[in-house]
Design an enzyme around this catalytic site. Structure first.
Site, PDB file in Angstrom:
ATOM      1  CG  ASP A 178      -1.929   1.040   1.298  1.00 53.57           C
ATOM      2  OD1 ASP A 178      -2.804   1.026   0.421  1.00 53.57           O
ATOM      3  OD2 ASP A 178      -1.882   1.900   2.203  1.00 53.57           O
TER       4      ASP A 178
ATOM      5  CD  GLU B 171      -2.069   2.470  -3.613  1.00 54.61           C
ATOM      6  OE1 GLU B 171      -3.111   3.060  -3.896  1.00 54.61           O
ATOM      7  OE2 GLU B 171      -1.541   2.542  -2.488  1.00 54.61           O
TER       8      GLU B 171
HETATM    9  C1  GLC Z   1      -4.155   3.142  -0.632  1.00 56.40           C
HETATM   10  C2  GLC Z   1      -5.385   2.280  -0.553  1.00 56.40           C
HETATM   11  C3  GLC Z   1      -6.529   3.137  -0.136  1.00 56.40           C
HETATM   12  C4  GLC Z   1      -6.223   3.736   1.223  1.00 56.40           C
HETATM   13  C5  GLC Z   1      -4.892   4.467   1.213  1.00 56.40           C
HETATM   14  C6  GLC Z   1      -4.411   4.748   2.597  1.00 56.40           C
HETATM   15  O1  GLC Z   1      -4.252   4.087  -1.621  1.00 56.40           O
HETATM   16  O2  GLC Z   1      -5.588   1.627  -1.757  1.00 56.40           O
HETATM   17  O3  GLC Z   1      -7.733   2.453  -0.122  1.00 56.40           O
HETATM   18  O4  GLC Z   1      -7.229   4.620   1.599  1.00 56.40           O
HETATM   19  O5  GLC Z   1      -3.891   3.705   0.599  1.00 56.40           O
HETATM   20  O6  GLC Z   1      -3.949   3.575   3.205  1.00 56.40           O
END
Ligand code: GLC
Length: 553
Positions: free
Chosen positions: A216, A277
């Site tokens: 994440d 991500e």
């Molecule tokens: C990422 C996740 C999202 C979350 C954010 C904070 O972007 O995909 O859903 O709100 O991180 O952890």
């Protein structure tokens, strides 16, 4: 055409070509009946996923959490939140998935913890400058009495990125940084103790047998030295797409962390993988995440955010294969996830909706549902013919649209609250799945409870209804995944074909793939034999907003 042939990178690791299905546990299947999906629910539905034809699942967070950001606020990285079950439920789910040949990736949230994490609670009680505070990013405020935040950064969810604490003696004190919600304090990744803790967390899940991690906010862990003020460009998106030098996104220091994690994963057998991500301004920068000694995959967000436009789509595919190929990594492909408007709606939006803003009852530019679904099916038909690894998001195999009419009082996304209702946020893509056309909560559970309301018209998207319709989206996805596997489309060479300017066309061996992004039909010629059509049609002219796989005599 600049370059005719493009190849996927070679290597036999599963993640180079896998189709990975994202499960958002809250909304997948609810065995306990409390209105929130859970791990036993997932286990009970693994056969449905097996019959869909996917290779792996990625689970959004199910660890102990106060659920201020739907589990992306973790209070204990080594346990399961009672909402979702127990560690034993996790082990049972993992074993059942593996028994079916389905790999399992879990979500790891290293940028921030929950404010209920024991470390943060200790930090609040400890003094400024203490080792407890040094695990997070605490700073003195500006202004005469420290009453102003340490810099001008704005949270992704709206408002300041800083929150002031009250010190143990009751006086107003230091501030801590939170890129996201106030309940999600950022770790200080320059602190070796934080690094060691996460190595240990990785091992905890690797020892249990997970096949990898979706990481994440992988681009946020390191902040620029001195935390300089920064005002985003009006066109930049809040997660970091669109702008080059953002002091909290994509800093060079992150790469050391992933090299370190790569070594941890390499101690284990079975090609364990990391998928980042990371929202970055260009594909060139994105590819740096997957150099041979770093992560294995990273999400292709530039592809996901590409509008329904043939030139743009051709360019992003070509550039993706080039840039990832240059570093020896597979490209990934993704159209939907739990943070963006579902692609069966997004591809027909007529007004701009930045990532994470969502659509609600009062939004402008709402999509036409018929055009949206056609484009959504065509986009997936094109995507699943591309070499590399593809991500699917639960519900897209049913053609689910964004839930656009959720009444305000049901909204849960912190984006909605922190922006005072100006941005609807992401609830519309997170509504619990319809499994059966009749029955309580469309078969999500047997009590009828649902943490977000399911639209009444979702009966027609229910899995059992789609099972029996030959032209349903579910049966389209099944056919695509079956052919993709049989023809080994996840690896190999793609040959671009000259075509109508408003189409995207390429060949994979003797299989021709074309998507028509115009509003007029495209004649394909008398000698075509269709393998898959994204919509039923007769004759050899490919209708608007449609894609096909075919061979020529
Ligand atoms: C990422 C996740 C999202 C979350 C954010 C904070 O972007 O995909 O859903 O709100 O991180 O952890």
């Amino acid at each position: 055409m600049a370059q005719l042939e493009q190849s996927a990178t070679s290597g036999s690791e599963w993640w180079r070509s896998a189709v990975i299905y994202q499960i958002y546990p809250r909304s997948f299947a609810d065995a306990s009946g409390d209105g929130i999906g859970d791990l036993p629910g997932i286990t009970s539905r693994l056969d449905d996923l097996k019959s869909l034809g996917i290779d792996a699942i990625w689970l959004s967070p199910f660890m102990t959490s106060p659920q201020k950001d739907a589990g992306y606020d973790v209070a204990d990285y080594r346990d399961v939140d009672p909402l979702f079950g127990t560690l034993a439920d996790f082990d049972a789910m993992l074993q059942a998935a593996h028994a079916r040949g389905i790999r399992v990736i879990v979500d790891l949230v290293p940028n921030h913890s929950s404010d209920q994490h024991v470390w943060f609670q200790q930090a609040l009680k400890a003094a400024p400058g203490s080792p407890e505070r040094a695990r997070y990013i605490f700073r003195d405020g500006r202004g005469e009495n420290g009453e102003l935040p340490p810099n001008n950064w704005e949270s992704v969810f709206g408002g300041s990125m800083w929150e002031r604490v009250t010190e143990a003696d009751g006086t107003p004190g230091q501030w801590y940084l939170h890129i996201f919600d106030v309940s999600q304090p950022d770790f200080d990744w320059t602190n070796e103790e934080v690094r060691e803790e996460f190595r240990s967390i990785l091992r905890f899940w690797l020892d249990r047998g997970v096949d990898g991690f979706r990481v994440d906010v992988a681009h946020g862990l390191i902040k620029a030295e001195g935390l300089p003020d920064y005002t985003p460009d009006a066109s930049a998106d809040s997660m970091g797409g669109g702008e080059e030098d953002v002091p909290y996104w994509g800093q060079d220091g992150v790469h050391d962390i992933y090299r370190d994690w790569h070594r941890v994963l390499a101690e284990y057998d079975g090609d364990r993988a990391l998928c980042g991500e990371a929202w970055l301004p260009t594909l060139q920068r994105t590819a740096l995440w997957v150099r041979p000694d770093e992560m294995h995959q990273t999400f292709n967000f530039p592809y996901m955010m590409t509008a329904w436009d043939a030139d743009a789509l051709r360019d992003v595919i070509r550039e993706s294969l080039d840039e990832f190929g240059r570093v020896g990594a597979p490209s990934t492909w993704v159209l939907s996830n739990h943070d963006v408007i579902r692609h069966a709606s997004r591809l027909a939006l007529t007004a701009d909706s930045p990532q994470g803003d969502g659509i609600g009852p009062r939004s402008a530019g709402k999509p036409d549902p018929v055009i949206g679904l056609s484009r959504g099916r065509a986009a997936t038909t094109l995507m699943l013919a591309l070499p590399g690894s593809a991500y699917l998001y639960q519900g897209e195999e049913l053609g689910l649209p964004e839930a656009m009419e959720i009444p305000d009082e049901f909204r849960q996304d912190p984006t909605w609250f922190r922006s005072n209702g100006e941005r609807y946020g992401r609830d519309g893509c997170r509504v619990p799945l319809p499994w059966t056309a009749s029955g309580t909560a469309f078969g999500f559970n047997d009590t009828g409870a649902s943490w977000l309301p399911q639209p009444a018209e979702w009966a027609r998207f229910a899995r059992d209804a789609e099972e029996t319709q030959p032209d349903s989206t579910l049966n389209l996805y099944r056919a695509l995944l079956t052919e993709r596997r049989a023809r080994k489309l996840g690896t190999g060479t793609l040959v671009w074909e000259d075509t109508d300017a408003s189409a995207v066309a390429f060949r994979r061996g003797d299989l021709h793939v074309i998507a028509n992004l115009s509003d007029a039909p495209i004649e394909l010629g008398e000698d075509v034999t269709f393998v898959i059509r994204s919509e039923p049609f007769t004759g050899t002219a490919l209708p608007a907003n449609t894609a096909a796989w075919f061979t020529r005599a």
